[in-house]
Scaffold this active site. Structure first.
Site, PDB file in Angstrom:
ATOM      1  N   GLU A 130     -42.026  31.857  -2.912  1.00  0.00           N
ATOM      2  CA  GLU A 130     -40.710  31.760  -2.486  1.00  0.00           C
ATOM      3  C   GLU A 130     -39.621  31.249  -3.645  1.00  0.00           C
ATOM      4  O   GLU A 130     -39.964  31.392  -4.846  1.00  0.00           O
ATOM      5  CB  GLU A 130     -40.861  30.325  -1.351  1.00  0.00           C
ATOM      6  CG  GLU A 130     -41.265  29.219  -2.115  1.00  0.00           C
ATOM      7  CD  GLU A 130     -41.481  27.859  -1.055  1.00  0.00           C
ATOM      8  OE1 GLU A 130     -40.818  28.129   0.193  1.00  0.00           O
ATOM      9  OE2 GLU A 130     -42.207  26.986  -1.456  1.00  0.00           O
TER      10      GLU A 130
ATOM     11  N   TYR B  70     -39.206  14.670   3.683  1.00  0.00           N
ATOM     12  CA  TYR B  70     -37.594  14.343   3.871  1.00  0.00           C
ATOM     13  C   TYR B  70     -37.557  15.617   4.570  1.00  0.00           C
ATOM     14  O   TYR B  70     -38.320  16.715   4.921  1.00  0.00           O
ATOM     15  CB  TYR B  70     -36.739  14.421   2.750  1.00  0.00           C
ATOM     16  CG  TYR B  70     -36.748  15.921   1.830  1.00  0.00           C
ATOM     17  CD1 TYR B  70     -37.797  16.244   1.029  1.00  0.00           C
ATOM     18  CD2 TYR B  70     -35.792  16.750   2.030  1.00  0.00           C
ATOM     19  CE1 TYR B  70     -37.853  17.437   0.390  1.00  0.00           C
ATOM     20  CE2 TYR B  70     -35.714  17.858   1.463  1.00  0.00           C
ATOM     21  CZ  TYR B  70     -36.793  18.293   0.622  1.00  0.00           C
ATOM     22  OH  TYR B  70     -36.559  19.405  -0.233  1.00  0.00           O
TER      23      TYR B  70
ATOM     24  N   LYS C 218     -43.032  18.991   2.938  1.00  0.00           N
ATOM     25  CA  LYS C 218     -41.678  18.885   2.528  1.00  0.00           C
ATOM     26  C   LYS C 218     -41.421  17.490   1.649  1.00  0.00           C
ATOM     27  O   LYS C 218     -40.933  16.616   2.405  1.00  0.00           O
ATOM     28  CB  LYS C 218     -40.812  19.019   3.395  1.00  0.00           C
ATOM     29  CG  LYS C 218     -39.160  19.416   3.002  1.00  0.00           C
ATOM     30  CD  LYS C 218     -38.501  19.817   4.039  1.00  0.00           C
ATOM     31  CE  LYS C 218     -36.864  20.079   3.586  1.00  0.00           C
ATOM     32  NZ  LYS C 218     -36.747  21.399   2.453  1.00  0.00           N
TER      33      LYS C 218
ATOM     34  N   LEU D  80     -43.261  26.699   1.830  1.00  0.00           N
ATOM     35  CA  LEU D  80     -42.758  25.543   2.665  1.00  0.00           C
ATOM     36  C   LEU D  80     -42.626  26.591   4.101  1.00  0.00           C
ATOM     37  O   LEU D  80     -41.989  27.580   3.968  1.00  0.00           O
ATOM     38  CB  LEU D  80     -41.689  24.892   2.494  1.00  0.00           C
ATOM     39  CG  LEU D  80     -40.927  23.984   3.471  1.00  0.00           C
ATOM     40  CD1 LEU D  80     -41.752  22.741   3.326  1.00  0.00           C
ATOM     41  CD2 LEU D  80     -39.513  23.710   3.246  1.00  0.00           C
TER      42      LEU D  80
HETATM   43  N1  PLP Z   1     -38.854  26.533   0.363  1.00  0.00           N
HETATM   44  C1  PLP Z   1     -38.473  25.294  -0.283  1.00  0.00           C
HETATM   45  C2  PLP Z   1     -39.428  24.951  -1.487  1.00  0.00           C
HETATM   46  C3  PLP Z   1     -37.368  24.775   0.308  1.00  0.00           C
HETATM   47  O1  PLP Z   1     -37.037  23.360  -0.260  1.00  0.00           O
HETATM   48  C4  PLP Z   1     -36.437  25.223   1.246  1.00  0.00           C
HETATM   49  C5  PLP Z   1     -35.347  24.340   1.664  1.00  0.00           C
HETATM   50  O2  PLP Z   1     -34.988  23.372   1.188  1.00  0.00           O
HETATM   51  C6  PLP Z   1     -36.940  26.184   1.734  1.00  0.00           C
HETATM   52  C7  PLP Z   1     -38.043  26.715   1.639  1.00  0.00           C
HETATM   53  C8  PLP Z   1     -36.265  26.886   3.103  1.00  0.00           C
HETATM   54  O3  PLP Z   1     -36.812  26.015   4.347  1.00  0.00           O
HETATM   55  P1  PLP Z   1     -35.798  25.780   5.441  1.00  0.00           P
HETATM   56  O4  PLP Z   1     -35.257  27.210   5.888  1.00  0.00           O
HETATM   57  O5  PLP Z   1     -36.388  25.260   6.406  1.00  0.00           O
HETATM   58  O6  PLP Z   1     -34.540  24.988   5.025  1.00  0.00           O
END
Ligand code: PLP
Length: 294
Positions: free
Chosen positions: A184, A36, A152, A208
């Site tokens: 993270e 997603y 993701k 991610l």
């Molecule tokens: N890490 C995880 C596990 C996430 O689910 C998300 C966003 O949903 C992020 C980092 C941040 O990614 P982004 O800045 O692209 O939303």
């Protein structure tokens, strides 16, 4: 509660969300077999749509799921949902699963099975004024997720449990640790500021690759020193500032960690400056002519 933006997109058709139907035999339902994206819309413009769509494509490729749409087609779907919603601050959710077949087989279905593709839009939850003024509380938790956090995937059960555990302990985010390193947040990337330097972990299988992280790094370039490296929980505890970043929440300061104040216990000057820079950046994008294609 009635959905404020009832139009969604499912397998090629725009339709009322209440009429959208997916089989219970869909592999997304049975195995969480899908990927997603969440594209934020600020001031009526999708923000960093191409990186989101490229990451979506990469997630699907890593899962060996055929992306049924080109990036331009996903862009068109996103814009159409934004147009229909007629609101400036939104989140557009995109999802593809490996599709539906009769039975329940771990092995991939035949190539003739079409992926299931879905998109819908929801309001962007603005951070409360108290969060901008006082920051968030977070807690540290062991990173119990799988070994491919760079994908993701819709398989978010560990993230769900971690976020709930954080909430149960009075935190708005779980900051995750694995092998002595901070990876993270449960749904955000992480930054710390130590002695004026902005530090964030490198992209690898354990995090991610965040689109908001990239935006922050671009906005920080030439303004404050940046180090891309791992750091420990102890280093994070001793930081002057901690920030979390995501498409759904923007960049927010963490001012309390495991019940203890971070730095001065209030949002720090580096975060204040970054937040202002990001708002200015969004204003600049909104003032340009709209580009329909990504
Ligand atoms: N890490 C995880 C596990 C996430 O689910 C998300 C966003 O949903 C992020 C980092 C941040 O990614 P982004 O800045 O692209 O939303």
């Amino acid at each position: 509660m009635a959905d404020p933006y009832p139009i969604c997109w499912l397998n090629g058709s725009y339709l009322p969300l209440a009429q959208a139907q997916v089989s219970p035999l869909d592999r997304g339902f049975l195995f969480a077999d899908g990927a997603y994206e969440v594209v934020p819309v600020h001031r009526g413009r999708p923000f960093r749509m191409r990186p989101h769509l490229e990451r979506f494509d990469r997630s699907l490729a890593e899962l060996r799921i055929r992306n049924p749409l080109s990036l331009a087609q996903w862009s068109e779907v996103t814009h159409e949902l934004v147009r229909a919603a007629q609101a400036p601050e939104l989140l557009v959710y995109l999802q593809v699963t490996r599709g539906t077949e009769h039975g329940r087989n771990h092995l991939f279905p035949p190539a003739s099975v079409e992926p299931t593709a879905f998109a819908f839009v929801s309001p962007y939850p603005q951070p409360a004024a108290s969060v901008l003024a006082n920051g968030l509380a977070a807690v540290t938790l062991d990173d119990s997720r799988w070994a491919r956090c760079d994908i993701k995937s819709v398989a978010l059960l560990a993230n769900v449990l971690l976020r709930q555990e954080a909430q149960d302990r009075g935190g708005a985010e779980a900051l995750l640790t694995r092998d002595g390193r901070v990876t993270e947040g449960s749904s955000s990337t992480i930054f710390i500021v130590r002695a004026g330097t902005l530090i964030t972990p490198p992209n690898d299988y354990s995090i991610l690759p965040g689109t908001t992280r990239d935006a922050v790094l671009e906005l920080a370039a030439g303004v404050l020193p940046v180090e891309i490296r791992w750091f420990t929980v102890e280093e994070m505890r001793g930081a002057d500032e901690i920030w979390i970043a995501s498409a759904g929440r923007g960049v927010l300061p963490v001012t309390k960690l495991d019940g203890q104040p971070v730095g001065s216990g209030a949002p720090g000057p580096a975060w204040q400056a970054m937040h202002a820079r990001l708002q200015q950046h969004l204003d600049t994008i909104a003032s340009r002519p709209a580009l329909e294609a990504c």
